[in-house]
Design a protein around this motif. Structure first.
Motif, PDB file in Angstrom:
ATOM      1  N   SER A  23       4.449 -32.157  67.257  1.00 57.25           N
ATOM      2  CA  SER A  23       3.193 -32.504  66.601  1.00 57.25           C
ATOM      3  C   SER A  23       3.065 -34.009  66.413  1.00 57.25           C
ATOM      4  N   MET A  24       4.114 -34.644  65.886  1.00 61.28           N
ATOM      5  CA  MET A  24       4.077 -36.086  65.663  1.00 61.28           C
ATOM      6  C   MET A  24       4.065 -36.864  66.967  1.00 61.28           C
ATOM      7  N   ARG A  25       4.864 -36.412  67.921  1.00 63.49           N
ATOM      8  CA  ARG A  25       4.987 -37.133  69.194  1.00 63.49           C
ATOM      9  C   ARG A  25       3.671 -37.152  69.962  1.00 63.49           C
ATOM     10  N   TYR A  26       2.947 -36.046  69.948  1.00 62.99           N
ATOM     11  CA  TYR A  26       1.727 -35.941  70.754  1.00 62.99           C
ATOM     12  C   TYR A  26       0.445 -36.033  69.926  1.00 62.99           C
ATOM     13  N   GLU A  27       0.574 -36.274  68.618  1.00 69.44           N
ATOM     14  CA  GLU A  27      -0.565 -36.506  67.732  1.00 69.44           C
ATOM     15  C   GLU A  27      -1.537 -35.323  67.724  1.00 69.44           C
ATOM     16  N   ILE A  28      -0.990 -34.115  67.645  1.00 63.74           N
ATOM     17  CA  ILE A  28      -1.812 -32.904  67.624  1.00 63.74           C
ATOM     18  C   ILE A  28      -1.224 -31.909  66.611  1.00 63.74           C
ATOM     19  N   PRO A  29      -2.075 -31.059  66.024  1.00 60.57           N
ATOM     20  CA  PRO A  29      -1.534 -29.987  65.176  1.00 60.57           C
ATOM     21  C   PRO A  29      -0.776 -28.967  66.035  1.00 60.57           C
ATOM     22  N   MET A  30       0.232 -28.339  65.434  1.00 61.56           N
ATOM     23  CA  MET A  30       1.042 -27.327  66.115  1.00 61.56           C
ATOM     24  C   MET A  30       1.315 -26.186  65.143  1.00 61.56           C
ATOM     25  N   GLY A  31       1.580 -25.006  65.677  1.00 59.32           N
ATOM     26  CA  GLY A  31       1.986 -23.882  64.839  1.00 59.32           C
ATOM     27  C   GLY A  31       2.981 -23.017  65.580  1.00 59.32           C
ATOM     28  N   ILE A  32       3.916 -22.411  64.861  1.00 57.93           N
ATOM     29  CA  ILE A  32       4.847 -21.471  65.476  1.00 57.93           C
ATOM     30  C   ILE A  32       5.004 -20.265  64.541  1.00 57.93           C
ATOM     31  N   TYR A  33       4.975 -19.057  65.130  1.00 56.15           N
ATOM     32  CA  TYR A  33       4.864 -17.823  64.354  1.00 56.15           C
ATOM     33  C   TYR A  33       5.845 -16.770  64.869  1.00 56.15           C
ATOM     34  N   ASP A  34       6.373 -15.976  63.950  1.00 58.12           N
ATOM     35  CA  ASP A  34       7.276 -14.878  64.290  1.00 58.12           C
ATOM     36  C   ASP A  34       6.438 -13.715  64.829  1.00 58.12           C
ATOM     37  N   LEU A  35       6.661 -13.376  66.070  1.00 61.34           N
ATOM     38  CA  LEU A  35       5.861 -12.346  66.736  1.00 61.34           C
ATOM     39  C   LEU A  35       6.020 -10.983  66.087  1.00 61.34           C
ATOM     40  N   GLU A  36       7.204 -10.701  65.523  1.00 62.35           N
ATOM     41  CA  GLU A  36       7.451  -9.397  64.908  1.00 62.35           C
ATOM     42  C   GLU A  36       6.658  -9.214  63.610  1.00 62.35           C
ATOM     43  N   LYS A  37       6.149 -10.291  63.046  1.00 59.31           N
ATOM     44  CA  LYS A  37       5.405 -10.218  61.791  1.00 59.31           C
ATOM     45  C   LYS A  37       3.891 -10.150  62.012  1.00 59.31           C
TER      46      LYS A  37
END
Length: 229
Positions: free
Chosen positions: A109-123
């Motif tokens: 996110s910081m390196r490319y100046e964009i928002p990011m998200g990561i999510y647990d697929l099982e949830k």
């Protein structure tokens, strides 16, 4: 599971692009020293850059603020997550390591100046829609507050909303028990499709170097509105 980009977003910004990376058989743990060192060094270098340059002068942040306004939200009240990270660093309030998945997500996110998200697929339950939310849309976020998401791009499954480029929910957070996940890359609309693909593929490759497992990716856009995971 199908992830779908809703037409409501494309009507406002036809060039919007959302990268998706699906990870399987990954191992999340305490970050290796290499990642911790890289994250710390990047923040230190960025701090010195921010002494000479305001947060809103960074091209990625500037572009996401413009998109925020197009969607109807106030970027001075509800900031894109990458801007919030930069403002923390400007105060030397550096991000401390949490675990390998979140740390690498923050680095991207910081390196490319964009928002990011990561999510647990099982949830996640059922299909996921990426759309523009209403006044009633809200969830308990990783910031420890109940967050209202009116006019903010949001990810929603059968249970309800769980992610956005503002703040993600507690419900679908990745932990050290996560083995299957998917990462959302909120790309700059100005980035062309081929460069978007290369960026998302390089992120997937770096993620699996640290976590093992496999990565598959795609870019949702006006010509590719849904993807089956």
């Amino acid at each position: 599971m199908i992830v779908k980009l809703d037409d409501s977003l494309l009507q406002i910004e036809p060039t919007i692009k959302i990268g998706i990376i699906h990870y399987t058989k990954i191992i999340v743990s305490s970050s290796p020293q290499m990642l911790k060192g890289r994250l710390q060094l990047f923040q230190e270098q960025l701090f010195f850059e921010l002494e000479e340059k305001s947060v809103t002068e960074f091209e990625g942040i500037k572009e996401w603020r413009v998109l925020w306004k197009k969607l109807g939200a106030d970027p001075n009240r509800y900031r894109p997550s990458v801007e919030a990270l930069y403002r923390r660093i400007a105060k030397q309030n550096y991000i401390t390591p949490m675990h390998s998945a979140v740390d690498l997500n923050n680095f991207f996110s910081m390196r490319y100046e964009i928002p990011m998200g990561i999510y647990d697929l099982e949830k996640i339950q059922g299909d996921v829609t990426i759309s523009l939310c209403s006044e009633e849309t809200k969830y308990e976020g990783l910031n420890g507050r109940e967050n209202k998401l009116q006019h903010i791009l949001t990810l929603e499954d059968k249970v309800g909303p769980f992610g956005s480029p503002f703040v993600d929910s507690i419900r679908t957070a990745v932990t050290e028990d996560t083995s299957n996940a998917f990462q959302i890359v909120f790309l700059r609309p100005s980035t062309d499709l081929e460069d978007s693909r290369k960026l998302v593929e390089s992120m997937g490759a770096m993620f699996t170097q640290i976590h093992g497992g496999d990565a598959l990716s795609t870019i949702l856009n006006d010509d590719n509105k849904e993807w089956r995971i």
